[in-house]
Design a protein around this motif. Structure first.
Motif, PDB file in Angstrom:
ATOM      1  N   VAL A   1       0.874  -1.172   0.000  1.00  0.00           N
ATOM      2  CA  VAL A   1       0.000   0.000   0.000  1.00  0.00           C
ATOM      3  C   VAL A   1       0.909   1.218   0.000  1.00  0.00           C
ATOM      4  CG1 VAL A   1      -1.626   1.363   1.366  1.00  0.00           C
ATOM      5  CG2 VAL A   1      -1.938  -1.102   1.162  1.00  0.00           C
ATOM      6  N   VAL A   2       0.701   2.125  -0.938  1.00  0.00           N
ATOM      7  CA  VAL A   2       1.565   3.308  -1.056  1.00  0.00           C
ATOM      8  C   VAL A   2       0.739   4.577  -0.872  1.00  0.00           C
ATOM      9  CG1 VAL A   2       3.379   2.285  -2.462  1.00  0.00           C
ATOM     10  CG2 VAL A   2       1.325   3.133  -3.582  1.00  0.00           C
ATOM     11  N   TYR A   3       1.357   5.560  -0.241  1.00  0.00           N
ATOM     12  CA  TYR A   3       0.717   6.850   0.014  1.00  0.00           C
ATOM     13  C   TYR A   3       1.126   7.812  -1.105  1.00  0.00           C
ATOM     14  CZ  TYR A   3      -0.237   5.261   4.810  1.00  0.00           C
ATOM     15  OH  TYR A   3      -0.686   4.577   5.906  1.00  0.00           O
ATOM     16  N   LEU A   4       0.130   8.386  -1.768  1.00  0.00           N
ATOM     17  CA  LEU A   4       0.365   9.219  -2.937  1.00  0.00           C
ATOM     18  C   LEU A   4      -0.311  10.569  -2.776  1.00  0.00           C
ATOM     19  CD1 LEU A   4      -0.484   6.341  -5.411  1.00  0.00           C
ATOM     20  CD2 LEU A   4       1.817   7.140  -4.940  1.00  0.00           C
ATOM     21  N   LYS A   5       0.163  11.544  -3.527  1.00  0.00           N
ATOM     22  CA  LYS A   5      -0.377  12.899  -3.440  1.00  0.00           C
ATOM     23  C   LYS A   5      -0.597  13.449  -4.845  1.00  0.00           C
ATOM     24  CE  LYS A   5      -1.165  16.510  -0.594  1.00  0.00           C
ATOM     25  NZ  LYS A   5      -1.987  16.493   0.609  1.00  0.00           N
ATOM     26  N   SER A   6      -1.781  14.004  -5.084  1.00  0.00           N
ATOM     27  CA  SER A   6      -2.088  14.662  -6.348  1.00  0.00           C
ATOM     28  C   SER A   6      -2.653  16.035  -6.020  1.00  0.00           C
ATOM     29  CB  SER A   6      -3.107  13.857  -7.157  1.00  0.00           C
ATOM     30  OG  SER A   6      -3.468  14.532  -8.334  1.00  0.00           O
ATOM     31  N   ALA A   7      -1.936  17.098  -6.389  1.00  0.00           N
ATOM     32  CA  ALA A   7      -2.310  18.458  -6.002  1.00  0.00           C
ATOM     33  C   ALA A   7      -2.397  18.503  -4.474  1.00  0.00           C
ATOM     34  CB  ALA A   7      -3.611  18.871  -6.675  1.00  0.00           C
ATOM     35  N   GLU A   8      -3.563  18.815  -3.928  1.00  0.00           N
ATOM     36  CA  GLU A   8      -3.733  18.870  -2.470  1.00  0.00           C
ATOM     37  C   GLU A   8      -4.443  17.643  -1.931  1.00  0.00           C
ATOM     38  OE1 GLU A   8      -2.360  21.190  -0.530  1.00  0.00           O
ATOM     39  OE2 GLU A   8      -1.474  21.913  -2.380  1.00  0.00           O
ATOM     40  N   GLN A   9      -4.492  16.578  -2.717  1.00  0.00           N
ATOM     41  CA  GLN A   9      -5.309  15.424  -2.378  1.00  0.00           C
ATOM     42  C   GLN A   9      -4.438  14.204  -2.089  1.00  0.00           C
ATOM     43  OE1 GLN A   9      -8.091  14.590  -5.473  1.00  0.00           O
ATOM     44  NE2 GLN A   9      -8.866  12.722  -4.567  1.00  0.00           N
ATOM     45  N   LEU A  10      -4.561  13.639  -0.884  1.00  0.00           N
ATOM     46  CA  LEU A  10      -3.875  12.407  -0.539  1.00  0.00           C
ATOM     47  C   LEU A  10      -4.719  11.230  -1.004  1.00  0.00           C
ATOM     48  CD1 LEU A  10      -1.427  11.182   1.061  1.00  0.00           C
ATOM     49  CD2 LEU A  10      -2.987  10.994   2.997  1.00  0.00           C
ATOM     50  N   PHE A  11      -4.077  10.262  -1.662  1.00  0.00           N
ATOM     51  CA  PHE A  11      -4.808   9.065  -2.056  1.00  0.00           C
ATOM     52  C   PHE A  11      -3.916   7.842  -1.873  1.00  0.00           C
ATOM     53  CE2 PHE A  11      -2.708  10.644  -5.808  1.00  0.00           C
ATOM     54  CZ  PHE A  11      -2.384   9.556  -6.600  1.00  0.00           C
ATOM     55  N   TYR A  12      -4.520   6.672  -1.921  1.00  0.00           N
ATOM     56  CA  TYR A  12      -3.820   5.437  -1.600  1.00  0.00           C
ATOM     57  C   TYR A  12      -3.949   4.457  -2.761  1.00  0.00           C
ATOM     58  CZ  TYR A  12      -4.651   7.493   2.990  1.00  0.00           C
ATOM     59  OH  TYR A  12      -4.728   8.354   4.037  1.00  0.00           O
ATOM     60  N   GLY A  13      -2.884   3.744  -3.040  1.00  0.00           N
ATOM     61  CA  GLY A  13      -2.908   2.730  -4.077  1.00  0.00           C
ATOM     62  C   GLY A  13      -2.150   1.497  -3.621  1.00  0.00           C
ATOM     63  N   VAL A  14      -2.161   0.483  -4.471  1.00  0.00           N
ATOM     64  CA  VAL A  14      -1.386  -0.728  -4.220  1.00  0.00           C
ATOM     65  C   VAL A  14      -0.371  -0.871  -5.347  1.00  0.00           C
ATOM     66  CG1 VAL A  14      -1.431  -3.218  -3.864  1.00  0.00           C
ATOM     67  CG2 VAL A  14      -3.353  -1.820  -3.085  1.00  0.00           C
ATOM     68  N   LEU A  15       0.899  -0.889  -4.991  1.00  0.00           N
ATOM     69  CA  LEU A  15       1.942  -1.162  -5.971  1.00  0.00           C
ATOM     70  C   LEU A  15       1.995  -2.665  -6.170  1.00  0.00           C
ATOM     71  CD1 LEU A  15       4.087   0.133  -7.737  1.00  0.00           C
ATOM     72  CD2 LEU A  15       5.704  -0.095  -5.843  1.00  0.00           C
ATOM     73  N   VAL A  16       1.579  -3.118  -7.351  1.00  0.00           N
ATOM     74  CA  VAL A  16       1.348  -4.548  -7.594  1.00  0.00           C
ATOM     75  C   VAL A  16       2.544  -5.227  -8.240  1.00  0.00           C
ATOM     76  CG1 VAL A  16      -0.133  -6.206  -8.794  1.00  0.00           C
ATOM     77  CG2 VAL A  16      -1.130  -4.145  -7.805  1.00  0.00           C
ATOM     78  N   LYS A  17       3.166  -4.576  -9.207  1.00  0.00           N
ATOM     79  CA  LYS A  17       4.191  -5.243  -9.997  1.00  0.00           C
ATOM     80  C   LYS A  17       5.107  -4.213 -10.637  1.00  0.00           C
ATOM     81  CE  LYS A  17       2.656  -8.751 -12.229  1.00  0.00           C
ATOM     82  NZ  LYS A  17       1.990  -9.630 -13.222  1.00  0.00           N
ATOM     83  N   LYS A  18       6.330  -4.633 -10.940  1.00  0.00           N
ATOM     84  CA  LYS A  18       7.282  -3.785 -11.661  1.00  0.00           C
ATOM     85  C   LYS A  18       7.824  -4.550 -12.863  1.00  0.00           C
ATOM     86  CE  LYS A  18      11.600  -1.162 -11.189  1.00  0.00           C
ATOM     87  NZ  LYS A  18      12.295  -1.757 -12.356  1.00  0.00           N
ATOM     88  N   GLN A  19       7.813  -3.888 -14.014  1.00  0.00           N
ATOM     89  CA  GLN A  19       8.409  -4.442 -15.219  1.00  0.00           C
ATOM     90  C   GLN A  19       9.216  -3.343 -15.892  1.00  0.00           C
ATOM     91  OE1 GLN A  19       5.474  -6.204 -17.784  1.00  0.00           O
ATOM     92  NE2 GLN A  19       5.089  -7.936 -16.427  1.00  0.00           N
TER      93      GLN A  19
END
Length: 529
Positions: free
Chosen positions: A391-409
């Motif tokens: 689970v990663v903490y992300l920021k867009s403009a003034e908005q905090l949002f959360y995602g899941v880093l699933v895979k790297k290629q």
């Protein structure tokens, strides 16, 4: 006007900071413990971050009440200052007199002399800066220079920085790397869970004179849904719902009243689109949702469907590439729907083939499932090195949002936002990532609850083996908890921003378990060694 109707002696949901209504959730207590530990160390900086209204000021005021009597404090609420203005404000707070139109050097010399005199008198000096995300880089550097004054064992000025998540971004700047290295403790304060909201609401009602519940379970769920667990928003919603219930001459307060209050308070209609995920069936829902599509987003002018692949046992079919404006709308919509961290947790558990339990925190769910969870501060390369989805903490403009880093290629990352997955470029991710992530791992059979200097030999050897693996060195054969093991433990805890307290407590054990486990999903395909 409604107090008599509900049997209240006071307004329980005023947003004014009233010490009588102090409520410390488990997360607030943990934050307080981190700050207290940081101040108990040799000095430097302590960092507390969190979204607006999560209770950072509450924690800081509680900390102030716990400081020893031999402590002088300077509390700065408006940090939008120049270096000269900040030093002058610090002098004002500490009662240091200075002449008209002082220079930077004159103020620095006066503060330095005050700190030396305080130390000789057996007193400590603590500076607390609220809303520290507004500090300029040059002001932070001036603060670092102030903390250069030290004895052989401690800094003479300790600084607590309190701010919103973008403060973490600020401290990652190259010119502030020396300051970042001096942070002895840091904590990111998360919103309240549904269970904590129930306790929070009942606590405030009880303080205001009512012992019987006033909000039914449906109302509590609605409060969690519309507030996102932010105490300040909870207060606003509860206040408006109380007024509505009083106007309708009815109790208890139900989810419809809270929904109506949310429409008024939040200034927009609320509907089914904002409903949270049902945790008990999150894994099944998530699999079905992922099957709707995975998009490739470069963050510029190209969006295409990801190649067909299997994700959590769901086959993703290729789709016709949409136009750029559609791509932007999809990503913007997904970000707007990714502000509930519980949704992200559900996604992470689903990657492990599990679902979190209802009514408990994600880490408590992990514990019941024989897993560990760990919140860490770190860069993307550090996260990739662990090779676990997170689970990663992300920021867009003034908005905090959360995602899941699933895979790297290669240079692309598969990021899950709410019900969709996007291939994003590594540069796009790093622009939005604020440096906090949470991971799960399976415990090995011999994982201890903690390891102290008095632990048995089996546990001491486990700690040495685990540290050696994490530090990429050969383990030693142990006969007791020696000074070399203590030093290795301290280095590991410092590197992972964990409490350095001479023992491997639960948080340290959780991070070590990440290096020990060979099971579970991986960010990059291959053996986890």
């Amino acid at each position: 006007m409604y107090k008599a109707f509900f049997g209240l002696s006071d307004n329980p949901f005023s947003i004014a900071p009233n010490p009588s209504y102090l409520f410390l959730s488990d997360r607030h207590r943990e934050a307080l413990a981190h700050l207290t530990y940081g101040l108990g160390e040799t000095g430097g900086f302590v960092l507390l971050t969190g979204e607006v209204g999560t209770g950072k000021t509450t924690v800081s005021r509680c900390l102030l009440r716990q400081l020893p009597e031999n402590t002088d404090t300077a509390f700065i609420l408006n940090p939008s200052l120049t270096e000269l203005e900040l030093l002058a404000t610090l002098c004002d707070e500490l009662g240091i007199k200075y002449g008209e139109n002082p220079t930077l050097k004159q103020l620095t010399d006066l503060i330095s002399q005050f700190l030396l005199n305080n130390h000789q008198a057996g007193r400590n000096t603590v500076m607390i800066i609220d809303e520290a995300q507004h500090l300029r880089a040059e002001v932070l550097e001036q603060l670092r220079l102030l903390t250069n004054l030290e004895t052989d064992t401690k800094k003479l000025l300790q600084v607590i920085l309190i701010g919103q998540p973008e403060l973490q971004h600020l401290l990652k700047r190259q010119e502030l790397r020396q300051l970042a290295q001096r942070i002895t403790a840091r904590y990111h304060l998360l919103p309240l869970t549904e269970q904590e909201i129930s306790l929070y609401v009942q606590h405030r009602l009880r303080v205001a004179g009512r012992s019987e519940p006033l909000f039914n379970q449906g109302a509590i769920k609605a409060l969690h849904r519309y507030s996102g667990g932010i105490p300040r928003v909870i207060n606003l919603l509860c206040e408006r719902a109380l007024m509505a219930a009083y106007g309708q001459n009815r109790t208890p307060i139900n989810k419809q009243m809270v929904a109506a209050a949310a429409t008024e308070v939040l200034g927009e209609p609320v509907g089914k689109g904002k409903a949270p995920w049902l945790w008990g069936s999150a894994a099944g829902v998530l699999v079905a949702a992922i099957a709707t599509g995975v998009w490739w987003w470069t963050g510029a002018d190209h969006l295409a469907a990801a190649p067909a692949e299997t994700v959590v046992n769901a086959t993703v079919q290729p789709a016709v590439p949409p136009q750029t404006n559609v791509a932007s709308q999809l990503l913007t919509s997904a970000i707007a729907k990714s502000q509930d961290i519980d949704t992200a947790y559900a996604g992470l558990f689903a990657l492990w083939g599990e679902a979190p339990f209802v009514g408990v925190s994600a880490c408590q769910s992990a514990q019941q499932l024989g897993m560990v969870c760990a919140q860490q501060q770190g860069t993307l390369p550090q996260l990739i090195a662990l090779n676990y989805p997170a689970v990663v903490y992300l920021k867009s403009a003034e908005q905090l949002f959360y995602g899941v880093l699933v895979k790297k290629q290669q240079q692309q990352l598969l990021l899950q936002l709410n019900e969709q997955q996007f291939w994003v470029s590594q540069s796009w991710f790093e622009q939005h990532y604020i440096g906090t992530y949470e991971v799960l791992a399976k415990k090995t059979a011999d994982t201890p609850a903690q390891v102290t200097p008095s632990a048995n030999l089996e546990q001491v050897q486990w700690l040495e083996n685990s540290l050696a693996k994490a530090q990429q060195r050969s383990p030693r054969a142990m006969s007791y908890f020696d000074s070399e093991l203590a030093q290795s433990l301290q280095q590991f805890q410092t590197a992972h921003q964990l409490p350095v307290d001479g023992r491997a407590a639960a948080d340290t054990i959780a991070v070590l378990a990440l290096y020990n486990s060979h099971q579970g999903p991986q960010l990059v395909a291959g053996d986890r060694s």
